[in-house]
Motif scaffolding. Structure first.
Motif, mmCIF file in Angstrom:
data_model
loop_
_atom_site.group_PDB
_atom_site.id
_atom_site.type_symbol
_atom_site.label_atom_id
_atom_site.label_comp_id
_atom_site.label_asym_id
_atom_site.label_seq_id
_atom_site.Cartn_x
_atom_site.Cartn_y
_atom_site.Cartn_z
ATOM 1 N N HIS A 54 0.867 -1.277 -0.137
ATOM 2 C CA HIS A 54 -0.072 -0.010 0.016
ATOM 3 C C HIS A 54 0.900 1.294 -0.196
ATOM 4 C CE1 HIS A 54 -3.844 1.976 1.765
ATOM 5 N NE2 HIS A 54 -3.770 2.212 0.266
ATOM 6 N N GLU A 55 0.822 1.859 -1.220
ATOM 7 C CA GLU A 55 1.702 3.153 -1.270
ATOM 8 C C GLU A 55 0.667 4.369 -1.090
ATOM 9 O OE1 GLU A 55 4.881 3.561 -1.561
ATOM 10 O OE2 GLU A 55 5.651 2.521 -3.062
ATOM 11 N N ASN A 56 0.518 4.394 0.283
ATOM 12 C CA ASN A 56 -0.650 5.449 0.843
ATOM 13 C C ASN A 56 -0.006 6.803 1.274
ATOM 14 O OD1 ASN A 56 -3.292 6.135 1.288
ATOM 15 N ND2 ASN A 56 -3.034 5.230 3.525
ATOM 16 N N TRP A 57 0.983 7.170 0.597
ATOM 17 C CA TRP A 57 1.472 8.504 0.987
ATOM 18 C C TRP A 57 0.552 10.011 0.765
ATOM 19 C CZ3 TRP A 57 6.572 8.251 2.770
ATOM 20 C CH2 TRP A 57 7.307 7.165 2.638
ATOM 21 N N LEU A 58 -0.211 9.661 -0.175
ATOM 22 C CA LEU A 58 -0.879 11.004 -0.548
ATOM 23 C C LEU A 58 -1.922 11.057 0.633
ATOM 24 C CD1 LEU A 58 0.166 10.931 -3.403
ATOM 25 C CD2 LEU A 58 -1.968 11.617 -4.216
ATOM 26 N N ARG A 59 -2.167 10.226 1.414
ATOM 27 C CA ARG A 59 -3.234 10.267 2.640
ATOM 28 C C ARG A 59 -2.657 11.375 3.543
ATOM 29 N NH1 ARG A 59 -4.491 5.782 7.203
ATOM 30 N NH2 ARG A 59 -6.050 7.157 8.546
ATOM 31 N N MET A 60 -1.357 11.613 3.694
ATOM 32 C CA MET A 60 -0.644 12.470 4.534
ATOM 33 C C MET A 60 -0.108 13.759 3.702
ATOM 34 S SD MET A 60 -0.684 11.262 7.516
ATOM 35 C CE MET A 60 -0.985 9.618 8.632
ATOM 36 N N GLY A 61 -0.751 13.732 2.476
ATOM 37 C CA GLY A 61 -0.166 14.967 1.542
ATOM 38 C C GLY A 61 1.222 14.690 1.442
ATOM 39 N N LEU A 62 1.695 13.539 1.239
ATOM 40 C CA LEU A 62 3.096 13.442 0.743
ATOM 41 C C LEU A 62 3.214 12.445 -0.432
ATOM 42 C CD1 LEU A 62 4.373 12.356 4.250
ATOM 43 C CD2 LEU A 62 4.833 14.608 3.280
ATOM 44 N N LEU A 63 4.506 12.303 -0.967
ATOM 45 C CA LEU A 63 4.850 11.250 -1.969
ATOM 46 C C LEU A 63 5.873 10.303 -1.596
ATOM 47 C CD1 LEU A 63 7.878 12.212 -3.232
ATOM 48 C CD2 LEU A 63 6.593 13.839 -4.396
ATOM 49 N N ALA A 64 5.827 9.279 -2.394
ATOM 50 C CA ALA A 64 6.852 8.359 -1.961
ATOM 51 C C ALA A 64 8.232 8.549 -2.453
ATOM 52 C CB ALA A 64 6.461 6.945 -2.761
ATOM 53 N N PRO A 65 9.065 8.767 -1.361
ATOM 54 C CA PRO A 65 10.409 9.128 -1.504
ATOM 55 C C PRO A 65 11.717 8.294 -1.555
ATOM 56 C CG PRO A 65 9.920 9.596 0.856
ATOM 57 C CD PRO A 65 8.897 8.781 0.093
ATOM 58 N N LEU A 66 11.317 6.974 -1.539
ATOM 59 C CA LEU A 66 12.584 6.041 -1.090
ATOM 60 C C LEU A 66 12.697 5.194 -2.354
ATOM 61 C CD1 LEU A 66 11.357 4.996 2.319
ATOM 62 C CD2 LEU A 66 12.559 7.017 1.703
#
Length: 261
Positions: free
Chosen positions: A132-144
């Motif tokens: 689950h790439e759920n980063w947008l829920r926190m207003g973020l993107l996947a940085p790793l």
């Protein structure tokens, strides 16, 4: 170690995420420990493969909420030097690890957890696994590294679904779309993972490392650059003891015994 357990057995370095009170959510301590273990395993000639797995129900349920709260007070320089030096550091070490790497999961791999599995060579899962790439829920993107690795594995369209629609992908579907390597049963899970890692550990080490690097560079370079780099690597491999052993074993119809030289 506070957040992870490690053990080396039969040439395999096992790393188990172990923070049961928070479903193995990651804090700086978690990835700092992981970086240290990965550095040691890379340098250890007795380690021939690595397995990243977990204790308890979930693989890694995202970043620790205490850390997420603290991030609000950090400057950009602090985020870079005090947080992502370790989070990206762990993902980069896995991605660049010269030896075979396997992520083995039976539960949720959310945000940070999903990114770390993508940095491994292979992902072995059960039906209960969830990416689950759920980063947008926190207003973020996947940085790793997932922004690069995920489209390469599942295609641009499915990657957009996972990243932009925060679509979770469970174990069976993960295998069907190429996100996971194999679907395993819950019973005897670690035994099967162990056997898979042993199979990888028996591969010719120099050739495996060179092939892994060439595949990675293939995503980043042109055909011409890839051909040139692969020719250089092939010349090194042809001069190795492993090549001579592999050729002899093929002619003698036996299993090769590679020494990584």
């Amino acid at each position: 170690m506070q957040d992870i357990e490690t053990q080396i057995t039969n040439g395999i370095c096992w790393i188990w995420l172990n923070r049961p009170e928070v479903s193995n959510a990651a804090r700086v301590q978690t990835v700092r420990e992981m970086c240290r273990v990965l550095d040691d395993a890379e340098a250890n000639p007795e380690v021939h493969a690595l397995v990243l797995s977990h204790r308890h129900k979930h693989f890694l349920a995202g970043a620790d909420f205490g850390l997420l709260q603290e991030l609000k007070t950090f400057t950009p320089v602090q985020v870079r030097d005090e947080i992502y030096a370790h989070f990206q550091g762990a993902a980069k070490r896995l991605h660049l690890f010269s030896k075979p790497t396997v992520a083995a999961l039976r539960g949720a791999a959310i945000t940070v957890g999903c990114e770390l599995t993508l940095a491994c060579d292979f992902r072995l899962v059960t039906r209960s696994a969830v990416f689950h790439e759920n980063w947008l829920r926190m207003g973020l993107l996947a940085p790793l590294g997932g922004m690069k690795a995920l489209p390469a594995l599942v295609g641009y369209g499915r990657a957009k679904e996972m990243m932009l629609l925060s679509k979770p992908v469970e174990g069976t579907e993960a295998v069907e779309i190429g996100l996971a390597t194999r679907l395993l049963e819950e019973e005897g899970f670690e035994d099967v993972v162990h056997d898979f890692a042993l199979e990888l550990a028996a591969k010719p080490r120099l050739a495996y490392a060179a092939a892994k690097e060439s595949l990675r560079r293939g995503l980043e370079t042109s055909f011409d650059e890839g051909w040139a780099l692969n020719l250089l690597a092939q010349n090194v491999l042809i001069g190795s003891s492993d090549y001579r052993e592999g050729l002899s074993a093929a002619l003698e119809r036996r299993q090769p015994k590679f020494i990584g030289a």
